[in-house]
Design a protein around this motif. Structure first.
Motif, PDB file in Angstrom:
ATOM      1  N   GLY A 399     -20.213  42.964 -34.457  1.00 48.11           N
ATOM      2  CA  GLY A 399     -19.496  41.782 -34.928  1.00 48.11           C
ATOM      3  C   GLY A 399     -18.673  42.051 -36.161  1.00 48.11           C
ATOM      4  N   HIS A 404     -16.634  39.902 -31.921  1.00 46.42           N
ATOM      5  CA  HIS A 404     -17.651  38.863 -32.019  1.00 46.42           C
ATOM      6  C   HIS A 404     -18.204  38.469 -30.651  1.00 46.42           C
ATOM      7  CE1 HIS A 404     -16.916  38.427 -36.261  1.00 46.42           C
ATOM      8  NE2 HIS A 404     -15.628  38.252 -36.053  1.00 46.42           N
ATOM      9  N   ALA A 407     -20.786  41.003 -29.835  1.00 51.59           N
ATOM     10  CA  ALA A 407     -21.930  40.797 -30.728  1.00 51.59           C
ATOM     11  C   ALA A 407     -22.769  39.618 -30.250  1.00 51.59           C
ATOM     12  CB  ALA A 407     -21.452  40.568 -32.158  1.00 51.59           C
ATOM     13  N   ASP A 435     -27.899  34.183 -35.242  1.00 50.76           N
ATOM     14  CA  ASP A 435     -26.817  35.167 -35.232  1.00 50.76           C
ATOM     15  C   ASP A 435     -26.026  35.104 -33.925  1.00 50.76           C
ATOM     16  OD1 ASP A 435     -27.618  35.994 -37.746  1.00 50.76           O
ATOM     17  OD2 ASP A 435     -28.887  37.601 -36.983  1.00 50.76           O
ATOM     18  N   SER A 439     -22.038  34.323 -34.004  1.00 49.22           N
ATOM     19  CA  SER A 439     -21.063  35.241 -33.407  1.00 49.22           C
ATOM     20  C   SER A 439     -20.256  34.542 -32.322  1.00 49.22           C
ATOM     21  CB  SER A 439     -21.791  36.460 -32.826  1.00 49.22           C
ATOM     22  OG  SER A 439     -22.449  37.189 -33.844  1.00 49.22           O
ATOM     23  N   GLU A 442     -17.612  32.548 -34.043  1.00 44.57           N
ATOM     24  CA  GLU A 442     -16.548  33.409 -34.569  1.00 44.57           C
ATOM     25  C   GLU A 442     -15.655  33.953 -33.460  1.00 44.57           C
ATOM     26  OE1 GLU A 442     -15.858  34.086 -38.027  1.00 44.57           O
ATOM     27  OE2 GLU A 442     -17.038  32.249 -37.898  1.00 44.57           O
ATOM     28  N   SER A 443     -16.190  34.020 -32.238  1.00 42.13           N
ATOM     29  CA  SER A 443     -15.367  34.493 -31.115  1.00 42.13           C
ATOM     30  C   SER A 443     -14.430  33.404 -30.594  1.00 42.13           C
ATOM     31  CB  SER A 443     -16.274  34.970 -29.975  1.00 42.13           C
ATOM     32  OG  SER A 443     -16.889  33.870 -29.313  1.00 42.13           O
TER      33      SER A 443
END
Length: 698
Positions: A399, A404, A407, A435, A439, A442-443
């Protein structure tokens, strides 16, 4: 006592220091011909002499269990020196560590990085976990009893070793309280409340409280409590709530602050369960803290200060690279000497991968962790905790390298396996689910991330309690991702509920409470409820000025959002009035070329124009365009926006020909920079035509 030979073997050569438990000497072991450290214990610290022989035999066996631990100063020998005509004098022989204590390091470097402080305390907890499992409670954790090795000033984290476990094993626990004469044995600055007030003997949780005191001091540069004397300190530990460390140090995140305050809980039952749990939480936190160079004390910017800072950054980068090379060579040498599957080889490979990640080479770190996870699965088993940890670290660095989505896929599998192996309510299982959701967000999958956080918040509330910091943190991320997904009204409602709960649990002035109030107002503004958002930001700005200070960046940012929303609600003149002094304040606090200063100038000029003061607005936008070109570049989109705004205000002010000329130039530059079909290019061409027709009188 210089020159005295203890037990016919240990010659005392030089006094290294002394404290409440006794004096420490550099000594020479005449039998094994090596230098050692010897602590000569005051008899008051260990109780009656008649008990010494039996206690030494018993506790020597306990302390021997700690031999070889990487974060514990090894206890090599115990003894009782009986000189002719002298009282029996107990002593402990330890390995001689050539390094300073944490108190000495903190005095030299008052602004330690957050990552350093967290990592050192994780190592302390690793030592405590081993000691507590052996039945030893230290009862005197403090910076003076933690030695740092393997680190030159400012270079890397280094490794800490806790000293005086042998003394802890020997000491009579009843003697760590206030004596009848009022003497305090122990260190009042770091003592848990129950060490002086409880009817029962203190258990291992007193050490966790002391770790909280040490971590607080390393983070903020000051202990959690201060008083004029020892009794005043003890009273404060028992009756005064500590200020959140985030009030004294920017960058202390919500999870770290909650952990520190949990360690400092007055009641032992309110602290984390054990040292291993604290160690794992700290290491999870430090993995997400980007290495940061020290801040130049008193620096206000400018060439000279920036040059110094840049030099230190380069030094640290080289030191991190050297550390990675050292770990890489050690891993290779251990593989050659011990074999690829030896535990020490695998541990060195993990150290190598971690240090590579700390250099910023996340893709390479991910590759190393991937290979390590495969080998650990083969050697230790797929469900071994070390294997699962390697997979989690692999996902983290994937990530951090920017992938991301991948990840998220890796974290999802780790979360499932940790839930199966450790139980669905284990801290590591929850952490991996967190997490995974982070992630995924964030993607770009914000709605899906919000759903995962909603489920995680519910599970944490069930397992940990509705008011637990991790539960509140998951609720925050649920609401935050909803807002990022464009569901502003629902996000604002959730932030409102979270703000109320954080105020009840943490207090009205806690930074997390203020943060939730900000997020509620922000989402309301994005939803179009500008007047209500402006009202909330106005009240929040006043509270932040009181709590954080009028010049704190978050106070200035809240003032900006107040004015922006006010302008969007139609109160353009009032917004311009509020923004004018904010420009001055941000210029003074942040600097004229800071992006927030430039943004505030743009918002001010925009509202001036929207209030009908076109000539003044055109002048402000013209000046801003010049400064943005100098700071950001002539082709930066913000520079082009300022030039377009100057043209618009000129046109609205009756200068149509000049507006058309400027729009023609902006359109040409936008076509070159953004492309001919970009909406901003097309808008500039349209405005060029509009004002050209106006100039022609059409």
């Amino acid at each position: 006592m210089r020159g005295t030979v203890l037990d016919g073997r240990y010659r005392l050569d030089a006094l290294l220091g002394h404290g409440g438990m006794g004096a420490v000497w550099r000594a020479y072991d005449q039998r094994l011909e090596r230098h050692v450290a010897v602590k000569v214990i005051r008899d008051a610290a260990v109780g009656a002499a008649s008990e010494l022989d039996s206690r030494f035999r018993r506790e020597a066996r306990l302390a021997a269990q700690l031999l070889g631990h990487p974060h514990i100063v090894a206890v090599l020998d115990f003894g009782i020196h009986r000189g002719v005509g002298e009282p029996a004098t107990p002593f402990v022989v330890m390995e001689l560590i050539r390094g300073g204590s944490l108190s000495e390091v903190a005095a030299r470097e008052p602004r330690l990085s957050i990552a350093q402080a967290v990592e050192w305390c994780a190592q302390i907890c690793d030592a405590l976990a081993a000691a507590h499992e052996a039945g030893i409670v230290h009862r005197d954790i403090k910076p003076d009893n933690v030695l740092l090795i393997g680190r030159s000033s400012g270079a890397g984290h280094g490794m800490v070793k806790v000293v005086d476990f042998g003394i802890a094993a020997m000491a009579d626990p009843e003697r760590t309280r206030i004596t009848r004469a009022g003497e305090v044995l122990g260190s009042p600055r770091y003592m848990a409340p129950e060490q002086t007030t409880s009817e029962r003997l203190p258990d291992a949780r007193v050490d966790l409280y002391s770790v909280g005191c040490v971590l607080y001091e390393l983070l903020t540069g000051k202990p959690p409590f201060e008083a004029d004397n020892a009794l005043g300190l003890l009273w404060a530990h028992a009756h005064t709530e500590p200020e959140p460390p985030g009030r004294h140090r920017e960058g202390v995140g919500a999870e770290l602050e909650a952990l520190v305050l949990g360690l400092l809980a007055k009641q032992p039952g309110d602290r984390p369960a054990d040292a291993a749990t604290v160690r794992d939480r700290l290491r999870s936190l430090v993995a997400g803290i980007a290495p940061a160079p020290p801040v130049e004390a008193g620096g206000e910017g400018g060439g000279k200060t920036e040059a110094k800072a840049e030099g230190r950054v380069d030094d640290k980068a080289e030191q991190r690279a050297e550390l990675a090379r050292l770990h890489g060579r050690l891993a290779a040498d251990r593989e050659r000497a011990l074999g690829a599957d030896h535990a020490d080889t695998l541990r060195s490979r993990e150290d190598h991968a971690r240090s590579v990640g700390e250099t910023g080479e996340h893709a390479e770190a991910a590759r190393l962790y991937t290979a390590l996870a495969v080998d650990r699965a083969r050697v230790l088993g797929a469900d071994h905790l070390d294997t699962l940890r390697s997979r989690a670290n692999q996902a983290f660095h994937v990530g951090a390298a920017g992938n991301h989505a991948e990840a998220a896929r890796l974290y999802e599998r780790v979360a499932a396996d940790r839930g199966r192996v450790l139980g669905p309510d284990h801290a590591d299982a929850f952490r991996s689910r967190n997490d995974h959701a982070w992630s995924l967000g964030e993607s770009g999958e914000r709605a899906e991330a919000a759903l995962l956080y909603e489920q995680l918040a519910a599970d944490r509330a069930r397992a940990l309690g509705a008011d637990h910091p991790d539960t509140l943190g998951s609720r925050f991320r649920h609401a935050w991702n909803l807002g990022k997904a464009g569901q502003y009204v629902q996000a604002a409602r959730l932030h409102e509920q979270l703000a109320a709960d954080r105020e009840r649990v943490l207090g009205a002035d806690h930074l997390d409470t203020l943060g939730s109030r900000h997020d509620r107002a922000w989402n309301l503004g994005e939803s179009g409820a500008y007047a209500e958002a402006a009202r909330l930001h106005e009240r929040l700005a006043a509270d932040r000025a009181r709590v954080q200070g009028p010049e704190h960046p978050e106070t200035l940012g809240t003032r900006y959002r107040h004015a922006w929303n006010l302008g969007e609600s139609g109160e353009r003149a009032e917004a311009a009035r509020l923004l004018a002094p904010l420009v001055v304040d941000r210029d003074r606090v942040l600097g004229a070329d800071h992006l927030d200063t430039l943004l505030t100038r743009a918002c001010h000029a925009w509202n001036v124009g929207k209030a009908g003061q076109y000539a003044e607005a055109a002048r402000l936008h013209e000046q801003l365009a010049v400064d943005r070109a100098r700071v950001l570049g002539a082709d930066h989109p913000d520079t082009l926006v300022s030039r377009a705004c100057q043209a618009w205000n000129l046109g609205e002010g009756g200068h149509s020909a000049e507006a058309a000329r400027l729009y023609a130039q902006v359109a040409a530059d936008r076509e070159r920079v953004l492309g001919p079909d970009h909406p901003e290019t097309l808008r500039s061409r349209e405005n060029h035509a509009v004002y050209l027709r106006a100039a022609l009188g059409g």
